[in-house]
Design a protein around this motif. Structure first.
Motif, short mmCIF file in Angstrom:
data_model
loop_
_atom_site.label_atom_id
_atom_site.label_comp_id
_atom_site.label_asym_id
_atom_site.label_seq_id
_atom_site.Cartn_x
_atom_site.Cartn_y
_atom_site.Cartn_z
N GLY A 230 -11.70 -41.57 22.50
CA GLY A 230 -12.40 -40.43 22.28
C GLY A 230 -13.09 -39.97 21.15
O GLY A 230 -14.30 -41.37 20.77
N THR A 231 -13.97 -39.18 20.22
CA THR A 231 -14.50 -38.89 19.58
C THR A 231 -13.42 -38.83 17.87
O THR A 231 -12.60 -38.01 17.44
N ALA A 232 -14.13 -39.89 16.72
CA ALA A 232 -13.68 -39.95 15.99
C ALA A 232 -14.75 -39.47 15.06
O ALA A 232 -16.19 -39.52 15.03
N TYR A 233 -13.86 -38.70 13.48
CA TYR A 233 -14.74 -37.60 12.45
C TYR A 233 -14.62 -37.93 11.45
O TYR A 233 -13.80 -38.58 11.02
N MET A 234 -15.67 -37.84 10.94
CA MET A 234 -15.88 -38.29 8.95
C MET A 234 -15.08 -37.52 8.12
O MET A 234 -14.83 -36.33 8.28
N GLN A 235 -13.87 -38.00 7.57
CA GLN A 235 -13.58 -37.53 6.33
C GLN A 235 -14.33 -38.62 4.97
O GLN A 235 -13.58 -39.21 4.68
N GLN A 236 -14.40 -37.32 3.93
CA GLN A 236 -15.14 -37.86 2.73
C GLN A 236 -13.76 -37.19 1.43
O GLN A 236 -13.79 -36.13 1.67
N THR A 237 -13.48 -37.74 0.69
CA THR A 237 -12.12 -37.43 -0.74
C THR A 237 -13.10 -37.99 -1.98
O THR A 237 -13.60 -39.29 -2.22
#
Length: 258
Positions: A230-237
């Motif tokens: 599938g497609t992975a999306y970014m998470q910035q914290t």
């Protein structure tokens, strides 16, 4: 140091920066607001003889002669500081703009006494000082599948932004003191910026008193990655407080650039 995390699925990428102290800057759109008349040897800008004025029109033509048929030699914008060089006559004033060095005549209908910064503050306060709810999004052009998470320190509310490489604000979000907020982010390359202060004006989109602004010195890429499953999306914290072993060192910035 401050702390930032970047996740792609379960992959954690850590960045290390040297510490740069955050310094307080004066809020405002123009750097010369608090330094009117200082450092200028031109006798025409004497504070005794030439009071500071500001423009009230959205755009104001500056003309070579005191009539509407005269050549336009420049243009001023609303809240811009100007200096009246002669007494008004028949509805026209001869003025000069300090920063652009333009001299000419403007209609007195569209100028008023006092600095533009003071007038802007009054206008912002007139619309009301509010405290938005935590996670309230003030600017967002569209939906995205990436995410930005901000953990704010308990000391003060913050307004956070993501700006693209051209300096355009893509997202702005209000994060209350000691709370965490999350917002979806579209694909792109962005710089994280944040500010805190007192008397937040929702209509003007900023703190009006004691505003402090800082930024991540680097841009971060929010790009989807195609995987076999599938497609992975970014998470910035981002965590906006000093923590042991942190890996994010903000740089101070001029509040007028925020």
């Amino acid at each position: 140091m401050f702390f930032t995390q970047r996740f792609l699925l379960k992959i954690c990428l850590i960045f290390a920066f040297s510490i740069i102290p955050v310094s307080q800057v004066n809020a405002g759109f123009w750097d010369n607001i608090s330094n009117v008349f200082s450092g200028d040897s031109d006798s025409e800008l004497s504070p005794k003889s030439n009071p500071v004025m500001h423009v009230t029109a959205k755009a104001l033509n500056v003309r070579a002669q005191p009539n509407t048929q005269a050549k336009i030699v420049g243009r001023f914008i609303r809240y811009q500081d100007i200096y009246q060089l002669t007494s008004p006559n028949l509805g026209w004033a001869y003025v000069r703009d300090r920063s652009s060095q333009i001299k000419g005549y403007v209609s007195t209908k569209y100028i008023d006494q006092g600095s533009g910064w003071s007038a802007w503050l009054r206008a912002c306060r007139a619309t009301g000082i509010t405290r938005p709810r935590n996670g309230h999004v003030l600017t967002k052009p569209g939906y995205g599948k990436h995410s930005l998470v901000v953990n704010n320190s308990p000391g003060a509310d913050a307004l956070v932004k993501l700006k693209d490489v051209s300096g355009q604000t893509i997202i702005s979000m209000y994060v209350r003191a000691g709370q965490t907020a999350k917002v979806n982010v579209p694909d792109g390359r962005y710089q994280f910026q944040y500010a805190s202060g007192k008397e937040f004006s929702r209509s003007c989109g900023r703190f009006l008193v004691d505003m402090v602004a800082s930024k991540d010195p680097n841009y971060q890429d929010f790009v989807a990655e195609r995987r076999y499953n599938g497609t992975a999306y970014m998470q910035q914290t981002y965590t906006l407080q000093r923590v042991t072993g942190g890996n994010f060192s903000p740089r101070s910035m001029n509040a007028s650039d925020f």
